[in-house]
Design an enzyme around this catalytic site. Structure first.
Site, mmCIF file in Angstrom:
data_model
loop_
_atom_site.group_PDB
_atom_site.id
_atom_site.type_symbol
_atom_site.label_atom_id
_atom_site.label_comp_id
_atom_site.label_asym_id
_atom_site.label_seq_id
_atom_site.Cartn_x
_atom_site.Cartn_y
_atom_site.Cartn_z
ATOM 1 N N CYS A 193 -8.109 9.801 -10.321
ATOM 2 C CA CYS A 193 -7.414 9.790 -11.617
ATOM 3 C C CYS A 193 -8.356 10.163 -12.753
ATOM 4 C CB CYS A 193 -6.802 8.415 -11.859
ATOM 5 S SG CYS A 193 -8.002 7.102 -11.628
ATOM 6 N N PRO A 253 0.832 -1.205 0.000
ATOM 7 C CA PRO A 253 0.000 0.000 0.000
ATOM 8 C C PRO A 253 0.865 1.253 0.000
ATOM 9 C CG PRO A 253 0.112 -0.932 2.212
ATOM 10 C CD PRO A 253 0.970 -1.819 1.334
ATOM 11 N N GLU A 292 -1.769 1.436 -14.305
ATOM 12 C CA GLU A 292 -2.917 2.354 -14.252
ATOM 13 C C GLU A 292 -2.384 3.680 -13.737
ATOM 14 O OE1 GLU A 292 -5.826 1.700 -15.393
ATOM 15 O OE2 GLU A 292 -5.586 -0.447 -15.694
ATOM 16 N N LEU A 293 -2.205 4.642 -14.651
ATOM 17 C CA LEU A 293 -1.453 5.849 -14.282
ATOM 18 C C LEU A 293 -2.342 7.104 -14.292
ATOM 19 C CD1 LEU A 293 1.751 4.911 -16.302
ATOM 20 C CD2 LEU A 293 1.100 4.216 -13.995
HETATM 21 P P1 NDP Z 1 2.976 7.112 -6.760
HETATM 22 O O1 NDP Z 1 3.381 6.751 -8.130
HETATM 23 O O2 NDP Z 1 3.773 8.101 -6.026
HETATM 24 O O3 NDP Z 1 2.907 5.811 -5.827
HETATM 25 C C1 NDP Z 1 2.140 4.686 -6.144
HETATM 26 C C2 NDP Z 1 2.670 3.488 -5.372
HETATM 27 O O4 NDP Z 1 3.964 3.150 -5.856
HETATM 28 C C3 NDP Z 1 2.842 3.749 -3.884
HETATM 29 O O5 NDP Z 1 2.528 2.593 -3.148
HETATM 30 C C4 NDP Z 1 4.310 4.052 -3.780
HETATM 31 O O6 NDP Z 1 4.831 3.870 -2.502
HETATM 32 C C5 NDP Z 1 4.880 3.055 -4.762
HETATM 33 N N1 NDP Z 1 6.222 3.340 -5.259
HETATM 34 C C6 NDP Z 1 6.941 4.492 -5.185
HETATM 35 N N2 NDP Z 1 8.129 4.336 -5.788
HETATM 36 C C7 NDP Z 1 8.191 3.068 -6.251
HETATM 37 C C8 NDP Z 1 9.149 2.306 -6.979
HETATM 38 N N3 NDP Z 1 10.299 2.837 -7.349
HETATM 39 N N4 NDP Z 1 8.855 1.032 -7.293
HETATM 40 C C9 NDP Z 1 7.668 0.482 -6.945
HETATM 41 N N5 NDP Z 1 6.719 1.149 -6.252
HETATM 42 C C10 NDP Z 1 6.975 2.428 -5.916
HETATM 43 O O7 NDP Z 1 1.450 7.577 -6.881
HETATM 44 P P2 NDP Z 1 0.523 8.195 -5.754
HETATM 45 O O8 NDP Z 1 0.416 7.254 -4.612
HETATM 46 O O9 NDP Z 1 0.940 9.597 -5.487
HETATM 47 O O10 NDP Z 1 -0.903 8.188 -6.488
HETATM 48 C C11 NDP Z 1 -1.376 9.242 -7.267
HETATM 49 C C12 NDP Z 1 -1.265 8.907 -8.743
HETATM 50 O O11 NDP Z 1 -1.958 7.697 -9.013
HETATM 51 C C13 NDP Z 1 -1.923 9.956 -9.623
HETATM 52 O O12 NDP Z 1 -1.093 10.237 -10.719
HETATM 53 C C14 NDP Z 1 -3.206 9.270 -10.100
HETATM 54 O O13 NDP Z 1 -3.690 9.737 -11.325
HETATM 55 C C15 NDP Z 1 -2.754 7.850 -10.175
HETATM 56 N N6 NDP Z 1 -3.903 6.966 -10.112
HETATM 57 C C16 NDP Z 1 -4.280 6.292 -11.255
HETATM 58 C C17 NDP Z 1 -5.421 5.518 -11.260
HETATM 59 C C18 NDP Z 1 -5.852 4.775 -12.483
HETATM 60 O O14 NDP Z 1 -6.745 3.939 -12.354
HETATM 61 N N7 NDP Z 1 -5.293 5.016 -13.651
HETATM 62 C C19 NDP Z 1 -6.264 5.400 -10.059
HETATM 63 C C20 NDP Z 1 -5.768 6.118 -8.924
HETATM 64 C C21 NDP Z 1 -4.632 6.878 -8.964
HETATM 65 P P3 NDP Z 1 4.873 5.125 -1.474
HETATM 66 O O15 NDP Z 1 3.513 5.743 -1.446
HETATM 67 O O16 NDP Z 1 5.197 4.478 -0.206
HETATM 68 O O17 NDP Z 1 5.902 6.066 -2.005
#
Ligand code: NDP
Length: 508
Positions: A277, A171, A243-244
């Protein structure tokens, strides 16, 4: 991003979870290192062996218990979603708890049919038959963001389990307690403990999960991290779904029902404090309706009650979940205003405690402003006047992102035509956001909004390896093209090929 041999020890300071509406700490979780993550993945793999052998019906029956326990303990989950996620109670119920319960009901009912073998009729080799057989991938790594800390990872988890996999979830460090609560409910539903496990930590823990021997990665998060995840998966040849981010445009046509459009855009821009998102992130309104639309959206926005839902009372817009995200919103709005956008309402951060940015409507926006190009991920609706629907579609497509898009018109035919021209994974006509709550529809983006689809039959089958089985229908001694190669065979095959693939005799 660590690799198998070069992963450096991760920092071990625990992660403190904070109530974003009050700034009060809620609890803490460990920052797990690569060795621990690897052990968790290994034990999940062992648990998957027996689980993967069960029939889909048997797995579905057991997973259904999760939805039943979830609904009996719904208030507990909602309460934590409000306290750790800053959400309103209605959002926690509708966008998180109910969404997962419905998804579980839907897939436990339909998975057996969706994953049943699919015959592939062979057009030429009629003496043989083919079918597709869906088998579990093994251990699925789910890496999740903080904006929907329950519905995104737990929806993915349940689909992966029904398909016969084990799941290890990482998470977001911003919302780890909700993941722990989900596992509590999972255990209360009497599901195998090691089949679904959680690894808590920061980004490094996510990187360690990809490196720990998983078979498939379902990542939801930002474009920047998505690229790192794709590279790490690519290096290890692990398939992944990404999913970005999104930058959903809303195209408002000259014949739109303006009341509906204004209400939909207001909700689509401010729900979950704009941290969706699929949020309405830019509005293109044709000149003839622009002023009336702005006026109505502003009226709606001004009527919203913002506050700490964990304190009780009715709240429309809750807290933002993360301080860095508030900084990002502030920067984008300030830059837009400096470049000539007009603040119709809102436009600033509220004084603390808590992370609140006022529901904000900006008019006079231009396509070259960052607020129209970069993901805002906060309660801000930037609006731009356009000459025509054609111009709106052109601007909607002028983006590196393409997750969701919206069209407002009373003419359904026009709505569908415009929808088909907009570059996005999903386009909704006269509505916003909702399709994530329809488990039967695919979710995912084009361009840099991601790769692959979640939900729907496509998402469920993606949780599986697609094995192609090809078998004989009649017994033949040998195939004609096997050894030894003979001139006679060559000539006969050439004659046959001409007959089959050349111009037909009756067409000559
Ligand atoms: P992040 O990309 O910052 O983080 C997502 C997850 O990846 C977190 O659990 C994070 O951990 C983890 N993470 C960070 N660095 C790494 C790495 N190098 N390798 C593997 N995992 C890693 O996104 P946010 O949490 O800030 O979420 C917001 C983004 O998500 C927005 O851009 C939004 O649009 C997108 N999103 C897309 C959706 C879709 O369905 N397309 C739905 C919901 C959101 P940690 O938090 O501990 O850093």
């Amino acid at each position: 991003m660590g690799s198998a041999s070069t992963t450096t020890p991760l920092p071990s300071s625990p992660i403190v979870s904070i109530n974003p509406a009050t700034g009060q700490p809620l609890g803490e979780v460990p920052d797990m290192g690569a060795d621990e993550v690897r052990k968790v993945v290994a034990s999940a793999r062992a648990a998957q062996q027996a689980w993967g052998q069960l029939s889909i019906e048997a797995r579905s029956r057991r997973v259904l218990r999760f939805a039943e326990v979830l609904m009996t303990r719904a208030e507990e989950v909602i309460d934590l979603l409000v306290r750790e996620g800053g959400k309103t109670r209605l959002e926690a119920l509708g966008m998180e708890v109910v969404l997962v319960a419905d998804l579980v009901r839907y897939f436990t009912k339909h998975a057996a049919e969706m994953l049943a073998p699919v015959p592939v009729p062979l057009h030429l080799m009629k003496h043989r038959a083919s079918y597709l057989h869906f088998t579990p991938r093994g251990v699925v790594g789910v890496i999740a963001p903080w904006n929907f800390p329950f519905s995104i990872p737990i929806g993915e988890t349940m689909m992966a389990l029904i398909a016969g996999n084990a799941v290890v979830l990482k998470p977001s460090e911003v919302t780890p307690l909700i993941a722990a609560k989900a596992r509590e409910i999972y255990l209360a539903a009497d599901l195998p403990p090691e089949l679904f496990q959680i690894v808590t930590g920061r980004g490094g823990t996510g990187a360690a999960l990809i490196d720990a021997g998983i078979d498939f990665c379902v990542f939801t998060g930002s474009v920047a991290t998505g690229k790192k995840v794709a590279a790490a998966c690519g290096e290890r040849l692990i398939p992944c779904t990404l999913e970005l981010g999104g930058k959903a445009p809303a195209v408002v046509c000259h014949d739109a029902d303006l009341d509906r459009a204004a209400q939909a855009i207001t909700w689509g821009g401010f729900a979950n404090s704009g941290q969706v998102c699929a949020s309405v992130e830019r509005v293109y309104a044709v000149g003839s309706v622009h002023d009336q639309l702005v006026e109505r959206i502003v009226r709606e926005a001004k009527s919203l009650r913002q506050g700490d839902a964990s304190a009780g009372g009715e709240v429309d817009v809750g807290a933002m979940a993360w301080d860095r995200q508030v900084d990002n919103v502030e920067k984008l709005v300030d830059a837009a205003v400096a470049a000539g956008a007009k603040v119709e309402t809102g436009g600033k951060r509220k004084p603390g405690p808590g992370l609140f940015y006022e529901p904000t409507v900006l008019s006079g926006c231009r396509q070259d402003m960052d607020v129209m190009r970069k993901e805002i991920f906060g309660p801000v609706i930037p609006i731009m006047r356009v000459e025509s629907e054609d111009e709106a579609v052109k601007l909607a497509n002028d983006s590196h992102l393409g997750l969701l898009a919206y069209v407002f018109t009373r003419d359904r035919e026009r709505g569908r035509r415009l929808a088909e021209r907009i570059e996005a994974g999903t386009v909704m006509v006269n509505d916003v956001l909702n399709t994530y709550a329809c488990p039967e529809t695919p979710w995912g983006g084009v361009k840099q909004s991601g790769i692959g689809r979640t939900h729907s039959i496509l998402g469920l089958r993606d949780m599986c390896e697609t094995k192609h089985v090809n078998h004989d229908r009649v017994s033949l001694g040998r195939e004609v093209w096997w050894y030894p190669y003979k001139d006679g065979t060559f000539k006969a095959l050439l004659r046959g090929a001409r007959l089959l693939f050349g111009k037909r005799p009756w067409q000559r």
